[in-house]
Design an enzyme around this catalytic site. Structure first.
Site, PDB file in Angstrom:
ATOM      1  N   LEU A 113       0.765  -1.216   0.149  1.00  0.00           N
ATOM      2  CA  LEU A 113      -0.229   0.003  -0.139  1.00  0.00           C
ATOM      3  C   LEU A 113       0.943   1.231  -0.002  1.00  0.00           C
ATOM      4  O   LEU A 113       0.376   2.212  -0.619  1.00  0.00           O
ATOM      5  CB  LEU A 113      -0.885  -0.040   1.261  1.00  0.00           C
ATOM      6  N   ASP A 114       1.976   1.191   0.659  1.00  0.00           N
ATOM      7  CA  ASP A 114       2.873   2.213   0.463  1.00  0.00           C
ATOM      8  C   ASP A 114       3.275   2.844  -0.883  1.00  0.00           C
ATOM      9  O   ASP A 114       3.328   3.989  -1.375  1.00  0.00           O
ATOM     10  CB  ASP A 114       4.268   2.111   1.352  1.00  0.00           C
TER      11      ASP A 114
END
Length: 625
Positions: free
Chosen positions: A484-485
């Site tokens: 997700l980063d």
């Protein structure tokens, strides 16, 4: 061409149309995002009946027309031939499974388990769709600024390499990892069967939490370092005693201990739970600010220094004449999400200036290093300039406002409320630069009540990603790869480009917000749609599980996985196994298990270079012609 006339549009692609074709896993993302940005199409939305304009296949592209622009075209495929990568021609990169295998995604995701594992979600395709939209937006911004009309191409192979770029940089560094690369990691399980993630950035809170649960002192001491470095290594081989301790207490007791000592825990939510609460929000928001003329002046840096790898007067890695050439981005980012967003804007031609604390970003020294600079840090920050600003100092905050007055974009990922507390929120900077695009990349975007800390693994836990990346029959477990980063950084850059295009079309600045929550919802969108229809949202048992060979692993294409299972490959080398499958008309590719091997992999011939510090660098994710 002349710049398109200023309009009263409220979305950057209002009055424009698009048509798209190609691999549906990619083009569905493209179509979803173009619709949300205001473009219209005859293509049906996901779940609707198909029409002639919604074609599949492995080739094709997206064309955006109207609004006074010349047509903008983007091609997005599994392996991008325009980029010089040989995957589609040599290595059988024909779908999500084979791209994950070749680019190292399976290797990194599988570190927690001790062997390569495929992500059951279409991660590379999702990232490719976002990159294609970025390319279209950048092309339109360039046109609006009087630049040439350019077509753009990208590929899932490039997206996969970008996704593992930090891990690849570390694998090619001059020194070893600071923490052991070995199987292990969260989630934990309580005595009453609740799977949960744990988060804290404070070693004292870590120790106090485990002491409250009566964990052995030796175990909690030995566990901190691998836990702390799990974002960097994608594994956390801490002592089994910590798992045993968690299993000896109820979830309620664990929650109380976390609350009492400053740690945070989050039970893994299911995809059905996430689908039931989903608010249908876009992965980013765009709000025009006060009317003001476009900023045209060059930013005066004052005392500062170039980032490592930047010779005087140059920005290595930034293509000359890119669609954002001449624009200035101020980035006050930490870790991955905001720095990656700014890195992508730099690759599109913008001048990126990092705002760092006195003494510089401490992550510059994070091991392993190349020429004394963190290889991971270089993967996200090479080519940027740096200016040290003490945001606790009123004089330095005034200096930052002065810098913002001459910039085009201000991008940060400070903790919620921090910018307002400092007098550096969108409204504050709009007073000095009404045409500024103010971008905030957050964890939750204020969309989840009582949300835990907005970090990658906690957002994965809360949004059902732990189910989405594991097939049926396996316990849900968020990936320890920073899914997700990275995807959040891609969305952050997409949001900024949308804000810049909106500015070009209206003459007004904008505030744009993106989040890890938006990244999670973008990644899990197909599964959430299945859950909303009452279907099983998870992929079937055994989905994207690589096959063992005598000397390695191979991954069949998704469409050929069942037929491949009928062949005994265990006694064959990978080369022999691939040849046998090819004789039977089946497509597969070798699984990359050592990221350092990518330098010499014929599927990526000449695509991975080294920067001025010797750190591996992946190719730009787009080609413009």
């Amino acid at each position: 061409m002349a710049s398109p006339a200023t309009t009263q549009t409220v979305r950057p692609l209002d009055t424009l149309r698009f048509d798209t074709s190609g691999p549906p896993q990619i083009t569905n993302v493209v179509a979803d995002h173009l619709r949300l940005l205001g473009a219209r199409t005859d293509r049906p939305a996901p779940g609707e009946a198909p029409t002639a304009t919604a074609t599949g296949g492995t080739t094709g592209g997206t064309t955006v027309t109207g609004g006074g622009f010349a047509p903008a075209h983007a091609t997005a495929t599994w392996a991008d031939p325009a980029g010089g990568l040989a995957g589609g021609r040599v290595g059988g990169l024909v779908d999500e499974a084979t791209v994950q295998a070749a680019t190292g995604i399976m290797a990194v995701h599988g570190r927690r388990d001790g062997s390569p594992r495929g992500l059951a979600a279409d991660y590379a395709a999702t990232a490719t769709g976002v990159l294609a939209v970025q390319g279209l937006l950048a092309s339109l911004v360039g046109q609006a600024r009087g630049g040439p009309v350019r077509a753009v191409s990208t590929g899932a192979d490039r997206a996969g390499l970008l996704a593992v770029s930090q891990y690849l940089a570390a694998a090619g560094a001059e020194e070893g990892e600071a923490a052991e690369l070995a199987p292990g990691g969260p989630p934990f399980t309580s005595a009453d069967g609740v799977h949960f993630e744990l988060e804290t950035l404070d070693p004292e809170a870590w120790a106090a939490f485990w002491k409250a649960l009566e964990a052995p002192v030796e175990a909690l001491r030995a566990g901190w370092r691998p836990f702390q470095f799990r974002y960097a290594t994608a594994c956390a081989p801490f002592p089994a005693a910590l798992h045993l301790t968690a299993r000896s207490h109820t979830w309620e007791r664990i929650r109380r201990a976390a609350a009492a000592y400053g740690a945070q825990v989050c039970a893994l939510h299911s995809l059905a739970e996430r689908a039931a609460e989903h608010d249908g929000a876009a992965p980013w928001s765009l709000v025009p600010t006060a009317t003001g003329r476009l900023a045209t002046g060059r930013l005066a840096l004052g005392p500062g220094r170039p980032a490592p790898g930047s010779p005087p007067g140059a920005s290595p890695g930034v293509p000359a004449g890119g669609p954002l050439a001449g624009l200035t981005v101020l980035e006050a980012g930490r870790r991955i999400q905001a720095p990656l967003a700014a890195h992508l804007l730099g690759l599109l031609g913008a001048d990126v200036i990092r705002i760092e604390p006195p003494g510089g970003d401490p992550l510059r020294g994070m091991p392993p290093a190349c020429s004394g600079i963190s290889a991971r840090w270089l993967a996200l920050n090479r080519g940027k300039q740096a200016v040290e600003i003490d945001i606790k100092s009123e004089a330095d905050r005034r200096r930052l406002r002065e810098m913002a007055a001459g910039a085009d974009v201000f991008l940060h990922n400070w903790a919620p409320g921090k910018a307002a507390e400092l007098g550096l929120d969108a409204e504050d900077l709009a007073r000095v630069n009404p045409a500024l695009v103010y971008a905030y990349t957050s964890g939750w975007a204020d969309r989840i009540e009582h949300a835990p800390m907005g970090t990658d693994f906690m957002v994965q836990a809360r949004t059902g990603v732990g189910e989405a990346v594991r097939p049926e029959g396996e316990a849900p477990a968020p990936s320890l790869m920073t899914l997700l980063d990275v995807l959040g950084g891609l969305l952050g850059a997409e949001a900024v480009l949308a804000g810049l295009l909106l500015r070009e079309r209206t003459g007004r600045g904008a505030r744009v917000d993106s989040s890890l929550l938006g990244a999670a919802d973008t990644l899990t969108a197909p599964a959430l749609r299945r859950a909303a229809r009452g279907e099983n949202p998870r992929r079937p048992a055994g989905f994207r599980v690589p096959r063992r060979t005598a000397d390695g692993w191979l991954a069949p294409a998704d469409a050929d996985a069942r037929a491949t299972a009928a062949h005994d490959l265990s006694g064959l080398t990978t080369t022999e196994a691939l040849a046998r499958l090819h004789e039977h008309g089946l497509t597969a590719t070798a699984v990359t298990t050592e990221l350092s091997d990518l330098h010499h992999d014929p599927r990526f011939t000449g695509s991975i270079s080294r920067d001025a510090h010797g750190a591996p660098a992946v190719p730009d994710p787009w080609s413009f012609v």
